[in-house]
Design an enzyme around this catalytic site. Sequence first.
Site, short mmCIF file in Angstrom:
data_model
loop_
_atom_site.label_atom_id
_atom_site.label_comp_id
_atom_site.label_asym_id
_atom_site.label_seq_id
_atom_site.Cartn_x
_atom_site.Cartn_y
_atom_site.Cartn_z
N LYS A 207 1.95 -3.83 7.30
CA LYS A 207 2.28 -3.81 5.77
C LYS A 207 3.76 -3.65 5.66
O LYS A 207 4.42 -4.02 4.75
CB LYS A 207 1.57 -3.02 4.92
CG LYS A 207 0.08 -3.23 4.93
CD LYS A 207 -0.38 -4.64 4.30
CE LYS A 207 -0.43 -4.68 2.89
NZ LYS A 207 -0.61 -6.11 2.16
N THR B 241 0.69 -1.12 -0.13
CA THR B 241 0.20 -0.03 0.08
C THR B 241 0.97 1.27 0.01
O THR B 241 2.07 1.36 0.48
CB THR B 241 -0.85 0.03 1.16
OG1 THR B 241 -1.43 1.16 1.43
CG2 THR B 241 -0.17 -0.45 2.64
N ASP B 242 0.18 2.41 -0.36
CA ASP B 242 1.11 3.68 -0.39
C ASP B 242 1.13 4.15 1.03
O ASP B 242 1.85 5.17 1.46
CB ASP B 242 0.26 4.70 -1.32
CG ASP B 242 -1.14 5.18 -1.27
OD1 ASP B 242 -1.66 4.19 -0.28
OD2 ASP B 242 -1.78 6.09 -1.66
N GLU B 243 0.25 3.59 2.01
CA GLU B 243 0.23 4.07 3.45
C GLU B 243 1.46 3.65 4.15
O GLU B 243 1.80 4.42 5.12
CB GLU B 243 -0.91 3.58 3.94
CG GLU B 243 -2.14 3.77 3.44
CD GLU B 243 -3.34 3.29 4.17
OE1 GLU B 243 -3.51 3.29 5.48
OE2 GLU B 243 -4.63 3.15 3.52
N TYR C 259 -1.89 -0.73 10.82
CA TYR C 259 -2.07 -1.38 9.60
C TYR C 259 -0.95 -1.17 8.73
O TYR C 259 -0.32 -2.11 8.43
CB TYR C 259 -3.30 -0.89 8.87
CG TYR C 259 -3.56 -1.14 7.40
CD1 TYR C 259 -3.62 -2.48 6.77
CD2 TYR C 259 -3.32 -0.20 6.46
CE1 TYR C 259 -3.44 -2.72 5.53
CE2 TYR C 259 -3.31 -0.40 5.16
CZ TYR C 259 -3.57 -1.69 4.53
OH TYR C 259 -3.43 -2.05 3.14
P1 NAD Z 1 -9.77 -7.25 1.87
O1 NAD Z 1 -9.81 -7.15 3.42
O2 NAD Z 1 -10.97 -7.23 1.08
O3 NAD Z 1 -9.64 -8.92 1.55
C1 NAD Z 1 -8.67 -9.74 2.12
C2 NAD Z 1 -8.63 -11.25 1.92
O4 NAD Z 1 -7.39 -11.94 2.64
C3 NAD Z 1 -9.97 -11.71 2.29
O5 NAD Z 1 -10.53 -12.67 1.42
C4 NAD Z 1 -9.52 -12.50 3.68
O6 NAD Z 1 -10.36 -13.58 3.70
C5 NAD Z 1 -8.20 -13.03 3.21
N1 NAD Z 1 -7.32 -13.31 4.45
C6 NAD Z 1 -7.26 -12.74 5.34
N2 NAD Z 1 -6.12 -13.24 6.11
C7 NAD Z 1 -5.94 -14.39 5.37
C8 NAD Z 1 -5.04 -15.39 5.75
N3 NAD Z 1 -4.30 -15.62 7.03
N4 NAD Z 1 -4.84 -16.37 5.01
C9 NAD Z 1 -5.52 -16.47 3.78
N5 NAD Z 1 -6.40 -15.59 3.52
C10 NAD Z 1 -6.59 -14.51 4.52
O7 NAD Z 1 -8.69 -6.68 1.25
P2 NAD Z 1 -8.44 -5.94 -0.22
O8 NAD Z 1 -8.98 -4.60 0.06
O9 NAD Z 1 -8.75 -6.87 -1.30
O10 NAD Z 1 -6.77 -5.74 -0.12
C11 NAD Z 1 -5.91 -6.86 -0.84
C12 NAD Z 1 -4.71 -6.46 -0.61
O11 NAD Z 1 -4.50 -5.34 -1.17
C13 NAD Z 1 -4.21 -6.25 0.98
O12 NAD Z 1 -2.92 -6.65 1.22
C14 NAD Z 1 -4.07 -4.65 1.11
O13 NAD Z 1 -3.21 -4.39 2.23
C15 NAD Z 1 -3.83 -4.11 -0.25
N6 NAD Z 1 -4.28 -2.78 -0.40
C16 NAD Z 1 -5.65 -2.77 -0.47
C17 NAD Z 1 -5.74 -1.29 -0.76
C18 NAD Z 1 -7.40 -0.89 -0.92
O14 NAD Z 1 -7.79 0.09 -1.25
N7 NAD Z 1 -8.47 -1.97 -0.76
C19 NAD Z 1 -5.14 -0.17 -1.03
C20 NAD Z 1 -3.80 -0.53 -0.85
C21 NAD Z 1 -3.11 -1.97 -0.63
P1 TYD Z 2 -10.81 3.89 4.29
O1 TYD Z 2 -11.84 3.65 3.08
O2 TYD Z 2 -10.88 3.35 5.63
O3 TYD Z 2 -9.37 3.83 3.54
P2 TYD Z 2 -7.93 4.17 4.24
O4 TYD Z 2 -7.91 4.38 5.41
O5 TYD Z 2 -7.11 2.77 3.98
O6 TYD Z 2 -7.54 5.51 3.23
O7 TYD Z 2 -10.89 5.44 4.49
C1 TYD Z 2 -10.73 6.39 3.43
C2 TYD Z 2 -10.85 7.95 4.07
O8 TYD Z 2 -12.02 8.17 4.50
C3 TYD Z 2 -9.87 8.08 5.11
O9 TYD Z 2 -9.22 9.28 5.00
C4 TYD Z 2 -10.68 7.76 6.45
C5 TYD Z 2 -12.03 8.49 5.74
N1 TYD Z 2 -13.39 7.90 6.38
C6 TYD Z 2 -14.30 8.56 6.85
O10 TYD Z 2 -14.47 9.62 7.06
N2 TYD Z 2 -15.48 7.99 7.51
C7 TYD Z 2 -15.70 6.67 7.39
O11 TYD Z 2 -16.75 6.01 7.99
C8 TYD Z 2 -14.50 5.84 6.89
C9 TYD Z 2 -14.70 4.31 6.99
C10 TYD Z 2 -13.39 6.41 6.37
#
Ligand code: NAD
Ligand code: TYD
Length: 353
Positions: free
Chosen positions: A162, A132-134, A158
């Site tokens: 990561k 992630t960019d975070e 989190y």
């Molecule tokens: P998500 O939370 O929707 O899905 C995570 C998946 O991992 C789920 O299906 C869960 O069952 C599975 N999982 C969790 N623990 C497990 C384990 N121990 N063994 C096997 N499976 C397991 O997450 P997402 O939003 O699809 O994100 C996917 C990846 O991308 C993550 O690594 C996250 O850190 C990264 N990421 C997500 C975002 C975003 O905006 N969603 C942004 C940047 C990076």
């Molecule tokens: P989120 O979707 O949780 O992603 P991330 O924390 O990984 O960026 O949140 C996106 C942005 O929205 C973040 O700045 C937090 C804000 N946010 C709210 O303002 N209200 C909410 O209920 C949630 C879940 C997030």
Amino acid sequence: MLLVTGGCGFIGSAFILQWLAQSSEPLLNLDLITYAGNPHNLDSVATHPGYHFVHGDIGDSALVAGLLAQHRPRAIVHFAAESHVDRSSAGPLAFVQTNVVGTLKLLEAACAYQGSLPAQQAAAFRFINVSTDEVYGSLEPGDPPFTELHRYQPNSPYSASKAGADHLVRAWHHTYGLPTISTHCSNNYGPRQFPEKLIPLVIHKALGGLPLPVYGDGLQVRDWLHVDDHCAALRAVLEKGQPGQTYNIGGRSERTNLTVVRTVCATLDELRPLPGGRKYAEQISHVTDRKGHDRRYAIDDRKISSELGWSPRVAFEQGMRDTVAWYLDNPQWVQGVTTGSYRQWLTQQYGTA
Ligand code: NAD
Ligand code: TYD
């Protein structure tokens, strides 16, 4: 074939759907089905001959070693994680367990397997770590966007977990020669995202007539990347990325949270108007800010764009419109995920399911 971890989640399922639509190469999905894993995300490919699913933990070394030996994948695309920042400040241990220890176990199994392959296959093997960019921390309004050389400054449990995983991935490349690549994407949006994240949460609450919780002043900035663009970028990284490298992936769409919430509201006004001329934006409610809330993330995508020829295609406004329309068209999906532990989480976080 490919081994995908966490393929029942939001991004993993989008990756699998895109992969099976565009490639004849089979794929094995290893997922523990935590609260965030939803096997229904993959209903449309459940009987696809190229799709295989195993319910299990990335931290189960014996299971993973057996799967690698049996299926002999050419790559692992590692999505599995605990992914929600608010949950990480409420309960960090699960994040360290899954994101750090789980990734370590997966690296160990991958390394042993890769070392057993004939030289050519071993050299071609890839471990793609979806990060992630975070991990880069928070930017001020005028700061340049994150490049791959930006120093690590994770601010939440989190992002710290990561970052820990990223460092292990780097070390496995440097120490053991495992051909790893890490990617750093911005905030993804699109269909099938669990409604604890901002966009699906706001859609869900707006339709339920509930307050739309905006943390603090709502002027925090995120870059929004359509999930299908992200998956296309990962395919480019898998095919053309260089082992040991990292690539930033963004949507070229920086927006404040308030702008995002207002965009969702305006789209709902158009697609599902409220009676009496009321507007969804009237439901916006500023609530207590997130602890340690990062102010701004932004991505410099020049490396992936110039070296791998990838750039985002989905314009934010169109992508948002399609996303809102998807949630409106799939109420049974939303209903399915708004049960069980998700409800408990909503109650704990917001005092309401
Ligand atoms: P998500 O939370 O929707 O899905 C995570 C998946 O991992 C789920 O299906 C869960 O069952 C599975 N999982 C969790 N623990 C497990 C384990 N121990 N063994 C096997 N499976 C397991 O997450 P997402 O939003 O699809 O994100 C996917 C990846 O991308 C993550 O690594 C996250 O850190 C990264 N990421 C997500 C975002 C975003 O905006 N969603 C942004 C940047 C990076
Ligand atoms: P989120 O979707 O949780 O992603 P991330 O924390 O990984 O960026 O949140 C996106 C942005 O929205 C973040 O700045 C937090 C804000 N946010 C709210 O303002 N209200 C909410 O209920 C949630 C879940 C997030």
